[in-house]
Each structure stands twice: as C-alpha cells, then as structure tokens.
Enzyme design. Structure first.
Site, PDB file in Angstrom:
ATOM      1  N   LYS A 111       0.668  -1.255  -0.009  1.00 12.29           N
ATOM      2  CA  LYS A 111      -0.069  -0.143   0.031  1.00 12.29           C
ATOM      3  C   LYS A 111       0.869   1.174  -0.029  1.00 12.29           C
ATOM      4  O   LYS A 111       1.890   1.255   0.796  1.00 12.29           O
ATOM      5  CB  LYS A 111      -0.668   0.053   1.269  1.00 12.29           C
ATOM      6  CG  LYS A 111      -1.910   1.359   1.499  1.00 12.29           C
ATOM      7  CD  LYS A 111      -3.154   0.763   0.721  1.00 12.29           C
ATOM      8  CE  LYS A 111      -3.961   2.037   0.439  1.00 12.29           C
ATOM      9  NZ  LYS A 111      -3.830   2.715  -0.794  1.00 12.29           N
TER      10      LYS A 111
ATOM     11  N   GLN B  56       7.215   4.265   3.767  1.00 14.31           N
ATOM     12  CA  GLN B  56       5.784   3.683   4.015  1.00 14.31           C
ATOM     13  C   GLN B  56       5.496   2.540   4.886  1.00 14.31           C
ATOM     14  O   GLN B  56       4.644   2.194   5.467  1.00 14.31           O
ATOM     15  CB  GLN B  56       5.433   3.320   2.334  1.00 14.31           C
ATOM     16  CG  GLN B  56       3.833   3.334   2.185  1.00 14.31           C
ATOM     17  CD  GLN B  56       3.149   4.843   2.164  1.00 14.31           C
ATOM     18  OE1 GLN B  56       3.681   5.616   1.380  1.00 14.31           O
ATOM     19  NE2 GLN B  56       2.255   4.907   2.837  1.00 14.31           N
TER      20      GLN B  56
ATOM     21  N   LYS C  65       5.742   3.650   8.258  1.00 16.22           N
ATOM     22  CA  LYS C  65       4.122   4.390   8.612  1.00 16.22           C
ATOM     23  C   LYS C  65       2.984   3.394   8.544  1.00 16.22           C
ATOM     24  O   LYS C  65       2.246   3.579   9.608  1.00 16.22           O
ATOM     25  CB  LYS C  65       4.160   5.499   7.474  1.00 16.22           C
ATOM     26  CG  LYS C  65       2.961   6.244   7.399  1.00 16.22           C
ATOM     27  CD  LYS C  65       2.559   7.021   6.141  1.00 16.22           C
ATOM     28  CE  LYS C  65       3.899   7.793   5.718  1.00 16.22           C
ATOM     29  NZ  LYS C  65       3.911   8.675   4.655  1.00 16.22           N
TER      30      LYS C  65
ATOM     31  N   LYS D 295       5.591   2.020  -3.101  1.00 16.85           N
ATOM     32  CA  LYS D 295       5.307   3.426  -3.683  1.00 16.85           C
ATOM     33  C   LYS D 295       5.454   3.300  -5.118  1.00 16.85           C
ATOM     34  O   LYS D 295       6.134   2.310  -5.607  1.00 16.85           O
ATOM     35  CB  LYS D 295       6.287   4.314  -2.991  1.00 16.85           C
ATOM     36  CG  LYS D 295       6.035   5.876  -3.248  1.00 16.85           C
ATOM     37  CD  LYS D 295       4.806   6.329  -2.017  1.00 16.85           C
ATOM     38  CE  LYS D 295       4.359   7.914  -2.207  1.00 16.85           C
ATOM     39  NZ  LYS D 295       3.683   8.183  -1.304  1.00 16.85           N
TER      40      LYS D 295
ATOM     41  N   GLY E 130      -2.853   8.202  -4.091  1.00 16.74           N
ATOM     42  CA  GLY E 130      -2.350   9.344  -4.747  1.00 16.74           C
ATOM     43  C   GLY E 130      -1.175   9.768  -4.092  1.00 16.74           C
ATOM     44  O   GLY E 130      -0.719   9.164  -2.706  1.00 16.74           O
ATOM     45  N   ASP E 131      -0.623  10.764  -4.322  1.00 17.84           N
ATOM     46  CA  ASP E 131       0.695  11.709  -3.807  1.00 17.84           C
ATOM     47  C   ASP E 131       0.712  12.755  -4.856  1.00 17.84           C
ATOM     48  O   ASP E 131      -0.367  13.263  -5.315  1.00 17.84           O
ATOM     49  CB  ASP E 131       1.971  10.806  -3.764  1.00 17.84           C
ATOM     50  CG  ASP E 131       3.071  11.270  -2.807  1.00 17.84           C
ATOM     51  OD1 ASP E 131       3.047  11.008  -1.642  1.00 17.84           O
ATOM     52  OD2 ASP E 131       3.946  11.841  -3.461  1.00 17.84           O
TER      53      ASP E 131
ATOM     54  N   THR F  40      -5.109  13.529   5.342  1.00 17.33           N
ATOM     55  CA  THR F  40      -3.427  13.726   5.833  1.00 17.33           C
ATOM     56  C   THR F  40      -3.315  15.020   6.441  1.00 17.33           C
ATOM     57  O   THR F  40      -2.498  14.926   7.621  1.00 17.33           O
ATOM     58  CB  THR F  40      -2.432  13.572   4.387  1.00 17.33           C
ATOM     59  OG1 THR F  40      -2.936  12.349   3.718  1.00 17.33           O
ATOM     60  CG2 THR F  40      -1.026  13.481   4.673  1.00 17.33           C
TER      61      THR F  40
ATOM     62  N   ASN G 155      -2.733  19.084  -1.598  1.00 14.08           N
ATOM     63  CA  ASN G 155      -3.886  18.315  -0.897  1.00 14.08           C
ATOM     64  C   ASN G 155      -3.362  18.475   0.556  1.00 14.08           C
ATOM     65  O   ASN G 155      -4.372  18.704   1.461  1.00 14.08           O
ATOM     66  CB  ASN G 155      -3.921  16.880  -1.452  1.00 14.08           C
ATOM     67  CG  ASN G 155      -4.675  15.930  -0.512  1.00 14.08           C
ATOM     68  OD1 ASN G 155      -4.263  15.468   0.442  1.00 14.08           O
ATOM     69  ND2 ASN G 155      -6.177  16.178  -0.730  1.00 14.08           N
TER      70      ASN G 155
ATOM     71  N   SER H  65      -6.975   5.617   3.976  1.00 14.41           N
ATOM     72  CA  SER H  65      -6.987   4.645   2.613  1.00 14.41           C
ATOM     73  C   SER H  65      -7.445   3.302   3.083  1.00 14.41           C
ATOM     74  O   SER H  65      -8.211   2.591   2.549  1.00 14.41           O
ATOM     75  CB  SER H  65      -5.836   4.408   2.048  1.00 14.41           C
ATOM     76  OG  SER H  65      -5.670   5.737   1.158  1.00 14.41           O
TER      77      SER H  65
HETATM   78  P1  NDP Z   1       0.284  18.063  -3.962  1.00 14.81           P
HETATM   79  O1  NDP Z   1       0.625  17.663  -5.343  1.00 14.81           O
HETATM   80  O2  NDP Z   1      -1.241  17.884  -3.995  1.00 14.81           O
HETATM   81  O3  NDP Z   1       0.801  19.433  -3.599  1.00 14.81           O
HETATM   82  C1  NDP Z   1       2.213  19.440  -3.443  1.00 14.81           C
HETATM   83  C2  NDP Z   1       2.529  20.832  -2.989  1.00 14.81           C
HETATM   84  O4  NDP Z   1       3.869  20.857  -2.580  1.00 14.81           O
HETATM   85  C3  NDP Z   1       2.176  22.075  -4.156  1.00 14.81           C
HETATM   86  O5  NDP Z   1       1.538  23.073  -3.557  1.00 14.81           O
HETATM   87  C4  NDP Z   1       3.576  22.258  -4.674  1.00 14.81           C
HETATM   88  O6  NDP Z   1       3.781  23.289  -5.596  1.00 14.81           O
HETATM   89  C5  NDP Z   1       4.385  22.048  -3.424  1.00 14.81           C
HETATM   90  N1  NDP Z   1       5.723  22.038  -3.643  1.00 14.81           N
HETATM   91  C6  NDP Z   1       6.288  21.024  -4.519  1.00 14.81           C
HETATM   92  N2  NDP Z   1       7.612  21.079  -4.443  1.00 14.81           N
HETATM   93  C7  NDP Z   1       7.903  22.386  -3.862  1.00 14.81           C
HETATM   94  C8  NDP Z   1       8.944  22.949  -3.371  1.00 14.81           C
HETATM   95  N3  NDP Z   1      10.255  22.692  -3.670  1.00 14.81           N
HETATM   96  N4  NDP Z   1       9.027  24.217  -2.828  1.00 14.81           N
HETATM   97  C9  NDP Z   1       7.560  24.580  -2.315  1.00 14.81           C
HETATM   98  N5  NDP Z   1       6.426  23.971  -2.512  1.00 14.81           N
HETATM   99  C10 NDP Z   1       6.760  22.844  -3.221  1.00 14.81           C
HETATM  100  O7  NDP Z   1       1.062  16.837  -3.012  1.00 14.81           O
HETATM  101  P2  NDP Z   1       0.353  16.415  -1.590  1.00 14.81           P
HETATM  102  O8  NDP Z   1      -0.091  17.673  -0.974  1.00 14.81           O
HETATM  103  O9  NDP Z   1      -0.605  15.087  -1.703  1.00 14.81           O
HETATM  104  O10 NDP Z   1       1.654  16.016  -1.118  1.00 14.81           O
HETATM  105  C11 NDP Z   1       2.651  16.619  -0.437  1.00 14.81           C
HETATM  106  C12 NDP Z   1       3.516  15.994   0.688  1.00 14.81           C
HETATM  107  O11 NDP Z   1       2.981  15.125   1.492  1.00 14.81           O
HETATM  108  C13 NDP Z   1       4.508  14.832  -0.199  1.00 14.81           C
HETATM  109  O12 NDP Z   1       5.568  14.884   0.488  1.00 14.81           O
HETATM  110  C14 NDP Z   1       3.775  13.652  -0.185  1.00 14.81           C
HETATM  111  O13 NDP Z   1       4.686  12.558  -0.328  1.00 14.81           O
HETATM  112  C15 NDP Z   1       3.340  13.547   1.433  1.00 14.81           C
HETATM  113  N6  NDP Z   1       2.179  12.839   1.728  1.00 14.81           N
HETATM  114  C16 NDP Z   1       0.933  12.886   0.901  1.00 14.81           C
HETATM  115  C17 NDP Z   1      -0.149  12.236   1.179  1.00 14.81           C
HETATM  116  C18 NDP Z   1      -1.545  12.440   0.754  1.00 14.81           C
HETATM  117  O14 NDP Z   1      -2.338  11.837   1.065  1.00 14.81           O
HETATM  118  N7  NDP Z   1      -1.995  13.192  -0.330  1.00 14.81           N
HETATM  119  C19 NDP Z   1      -0.068  11.227   2.511  1.00 14.81           C
HETATM  120  C20 NDP Z   1       1.119  11.138   3.065  1.00 14.81           C
HETATM  121  C21 NDP Z   1       2.233  12.085   2.830  1.00 14.81           C
HETATM  122  P3  NDP Z   1       3.860  23.334  -6.937  1.00 14.81           P
HETATM  123  O15 NDP Z   1       2.560  23.285  -7.477  1.00 14.81           O
HETATM  124  O16 NDP Z   1       4.560  24.478  -7.357  1.00 14.81           O
HETATM  125  O17 NDP Z   1       4.654  22.281  -7.568  1.00 14.81           O
END
Ligand code: NDP
Length: 448
Positions: free
Chosen positions: A93, A114, A117, A129, A168-169, A213, A244, A380
């Site tokens: 997962k 993962q 976690k 992943k 998703g991620d 999350t 997200n 999930s």
């Molecule tokens: P999204 O794609 O929804 O959002 C990512 C955000 O981070 C965007 O706003 C993006 O901006 C920004 N970002 C990416 N790179 C940078 C950077 N170098 N500096 C500043 N901002 C940046 O992803 P998620 O919110 O789903 O995921 C965010 C983190 O959380 C990741 O590490 C993911 O692995 C982790 N995570 C997510 C889960 C989930 O359920 N979604 C579960 C557990 C962990 P831009 O649009 O400019 O790229």
C-alpha cells in the site's frame, strides 16, 4: 552526523553500494538505522535472521515504459515505477507520484518510509510506492487521461485488492485516480473497488480521505500540544505547500483556533497576516489549478514573496507539507530565530538531517512524517474496509476513527521512545515502533 551502531554500519554501507546514486533512499534508510541501535542490542534474533538487511531490499521493483500522445498528436514518453517494498503485514500500500523529479531513488525512499508508517497505523497493510516522471502541470485533462490509461495498462498486471493497492501523492489527486481506476476496470472487466484508494465519493471512495493527511497531521500536533498543557488556540502557524496535505492541514488548524499566516508553492510563498482565506485558496488551487501568487493578487494586503524560503516567516508551529528536503539548515535557523516551538512533518522527509539536528538541539519539539502524515494511508485502509464490506460510513464516523488512529500513533511513539530509553523522542519512537512490528511479522513468516 550521529554514529550508527557498529552492527548497523555494514548494513548501511551495503545499501549505499547496492543502490548507487539514490541519495534520498540512502537518507531515509540512515534515518531509520540511527534509531535502531537499542533495538538490535535488545533483540539479537533480528540480527540472526538478517531482518534489517532484508528490509532494506525491496521485495519487487517494477520499471516500465509509458508511451502516450499529446494533444498535438506527438508521441511522448515517460518512465513508470512501482516498488513493492514489504508485504509482511498485508498487501502493498502506498501512493503514486507524478512529478518530473521522480526516479528510482525517490520511489525507494518513499516506499521504505511507507513500510514503517503503515505499520504504525496498526492496519494490515504492507509498504510500496510508485509513480512517474510525467508532469501533469500545464497538461490538458485529455492528455492526463491518456497518460493515466497508458500507465495503468502496465501497472494493472502488478496490482489488485489482495496484492497492491496504490493511492495518490504529489501530482496524483481525484482526477488521476479516476482515470487510473477507469482503465483498470476496463482492462479487467471487474469493478474491483479495493484496487485503488482516494476514489470519488460516488464510486467507492471514503469520506475524509481527501482531508485525511492534513487533518491527521493537525490531530497529531494537537496531541503534542496537549501533552505540554497547550492548544492550537491563537497559535501562529506556517504551512508550506498548497496542495492536498497543506490545504487540509490549514483547514483543521484554523478550526482548532490557529492563525495560519503563510503557505507556498514551488514559485514562492504568500503571507496573509489576517489568516489564510481558505475558501479563496481552495477556489484558486482546486477550481482553477492556479498558483499562490494568484491568491496574493486577489486578496488585498497579501504579500507574494517569490523564490525565498517560507521558513523566514516567524511562527510558533511549522508544518512542512510540500516535498522532501524543503526545510534545510538555513530554514531551521530561521525558524529557531522566529521562536518556533513545534515542527511536524506533513510531507515525507521534508526536513534535512542537519535541520532536524539543529531544531532538536534548540529544544524545538520535532515529529517525523511517518507518524504525523500517517492519517492519509490510515484512511485509505478505512476505504479498503468499506469497499470489502460494500459499506460507506458517514463523515463524522470516519473522522472520529481518524482522530483515534492519530492519537494512538502519537501515544505509541511516546511509549516506545520511553521503553527504549529515549523519552520524548518522536523520531526514535516512530522508527522503533514501526520497525519492531514489521520485524516480528517477518520472523513469523520465515525466510521468504
Ligand atoms: P500535491 O501535489 O497536492 O501538493 C504538493 C504541493 O507542494 C504543491 O503546492 C507544490 O507546489 C508544493 N511543492 C512541491 N515542491 C515544492 C518546493 N520545492 N517548494 C515549495 N513547494 C513545493 O501533493 P500532496 O499535498 O499530496 O503531498 C505533499 C507531501 O505530502 C508529499 O511529500 C507527499 O509525499 C506527502 N504525503 C501525501 C499524502 C496524501 O495523502 N496526499 C499522504 C502522506 C504524505 P507546485 O504546484 O509549485 O509544485
């Protein structure tokens, strides 16, 4: 750099040797191994069965070609990955990430994290992943759909509700999960809801999965604050990212009384001293796939600061919710100067080892992503439960379950840290609790 237990040094050296050029994977492994000294001392049976070496080697790694055509009819080519890391506790997962920075080392670091976690959630799920170097930014819906269909055409051979259940991620939200599920259903002629999570509410998804999350991260921090006799009320909070995880961390923190003054994307950050207007941010990000500078343009008095680190904005609580290694030693120094008391990782490995060290030396309470952001995968797993029983739960009930899971992860981290002589150390607590659970299952299952 903290020294590794001498029995673990060769294990780490072997990981570096066998996985050349995969810096993020090395970093993730080292961070876990640094916590395991007291565990190997107490449990020689793990060393006898080479549990740690076996854990560092994925059970299966799949790399595949993803050809598709863009709107101009040109052939485009990307690379797809799925690393099925460990299935001792249940089916694999873990999410799929679509971002140009994706390569094997990123997928392996995320898959490795993962495992622990997922163990911490207490749910029966293994760790994996996947993803692709495809960049959905600026692509039309039709292009994203054609890419997802091509990606799933290969991935479908390797996933299934009892085998491997992606979600998703970064770059993979409800739209992408929809196209991926549609293609899987078409190829298999089965409405196998349990093959993917993060589905839409009308076709097998779970309430609260979208929020899970971010909400879960805030529930975790709320427990940290409670332990210190404190709360979110009136706290100045900075959240990096605006995807997200960030959006729903902001939402829950605001509901608990915090003032979230800044968020960001890869172009820069915005500061809104009155507190982020979340309805506006959601409309810009979710409605139009816009940028945070659009937010600054539409809200009077808000500053957009391009190309700088968001950590220079003073705050009591910092929640890095964007990407790996986004909070470095300079960022940590800025947070310390700004009076930050708590840093909790909403993203995966957003804080560099140097920054973690500096924060902890300065007495900042630090909690790692594998505990703080586990609410996403936990929900999930709740989605999988609902799919298996063809049931769907209310928002309130699902949110209550999420809250209980986060409190239990929090308490388990602290109890485990205590047991292993590291009171108050969330990093050691999370790594050891996750590791021992997987290690015991691996011992029970024999040499496989
Ligand atoms: P999204 O794609 O929804 O959002 C990512 C955000 O981070 C965007 O706003 C993006 O901006 C920004 N970002 C990416 N790179 C940078 C950077 N170098 N500096 C500043 N901002 C940046 O992803 P998620 O919110 O789903 O995921 C965010 C983190 O959380 C990741 O590490 C993911 O692995 C982790 N995570 C997510 C889960 C989930 O359920 N979604 C579960 C557990 C962990 P831009 O649009 O400019 O790229």
């Amino acid at each position: 750099m903290p020294v590794l237990d001498e029995s673990l040094t060769p294990v780490f050296e072997e990981v570096v040797r066998r996985n050349p050029g995969e810096a993020e994977f090395h970093q993730a492994v080292r961070e876990v191994l640094e916590s395991l000294g007291p565990v190997v001392a107490k449990h020689p049976e793990y060393a006898d069965a080479e549990i740690i070496r076996r854990l560092c080697e994925p059970e299966r790694q799949i790399i595949f070609r993803v050809p598709w055509t863009d709107d101009a009819g040109r052939v485009q080519l990307n690379r797809g990955f799925r690393v099925q890391f460990n299935s001792a506790l249940g089916p694999y997962k873990g999410g799929l990430r679509f971002h140009p920075s994706v390569y094997l080392g990123i997928v392996k670091f995320l898959g490795f994290e993962q495992i622990f976690k997922n163990a911490l959630t207490g749910m029966p799920i293994g760790g994996a992943k996947g993803g692709s170097d495809f960049d959905p930014k600026g692509r039309s819906n039709a292009e994203v759909m054609r890419f997802c269909q091509s990606f799933m055409t290969e991935l479908s051979r390797h996933v299934g509700e009892y085998t491997d259940v992606p979600a998703g991620d970064i770059g993979v939200g409800g739209r992408e999960i929809g196209y991926l599920f549609g293609q899987y259903k078409r190829m298999t002629n089965r409405y196998e809801s349990g093959v993917l999570t993060g589905k839409g509410l009308t076709w097998g998804g779970s309430q609260v999965r979208t929020e899970a999350t971010g909400y879960g991260a805030v529930y975790f921090v709320d427990e940290m604050l409670r332990g210190a006799g404190d709360s979110f009320d009136d706290k100045r909070v900075v959240v990096s990212g605006s995807g997200n995880v960030a959006i729903y961390a902001i939402e829950k923190a605001q509901q608990l009384g915090a003032i979230v003054v800044a968020c960001s994307d890869s172009d820069g950050y915005v500061v809104d001293e009155a507190g982020i207007d979340l309805d506006l941010l959601k409309e810009i990000k979710n409605g139009h796939r816009g940028r945070v500078n659009d937010y600054a343009e539409q809200r009077p008095g808000v500053r957009f600061v391009p190309g700088r680190s968001i950590w220079e904005v003073p705050c009591a609580i910092a929640l890095p919710c964007a990407t790996q290694n986004e909070l470095d030693a300079d960022g940590a120094a800025a947070l310390i100067r700004g009076g930050t008391r708590i840093v909790a990782e909403g993203a995966n490995m957003p804080t560099t080892p140097e920054a973690i060290r500096a924060l902890r030396e300065a007495g900042v309470l630090f909690a790692p992503g594998k505990a703080v952001n586990a609410g996403g995968v936990a929900t999930s797993a709740l989605e999988m439960q609902q799919n298996a029983s063809r049931d769907s739960w209310t928002f309130e009930y699902t949110d209550e379950r999420l809250g209980e899971i986060m409190r239990s992860i929090h308490d388990r981290c602290l109890e485990t840290a205590d047991t292993y002589g590291k009171p108050g150390d969330y990093v050691a607590g999370a790594n050891i609790a996750g590791f021992t659970q997987v290690a015991d299952a691996m011992l029970a299952l024999g040499l496989i």
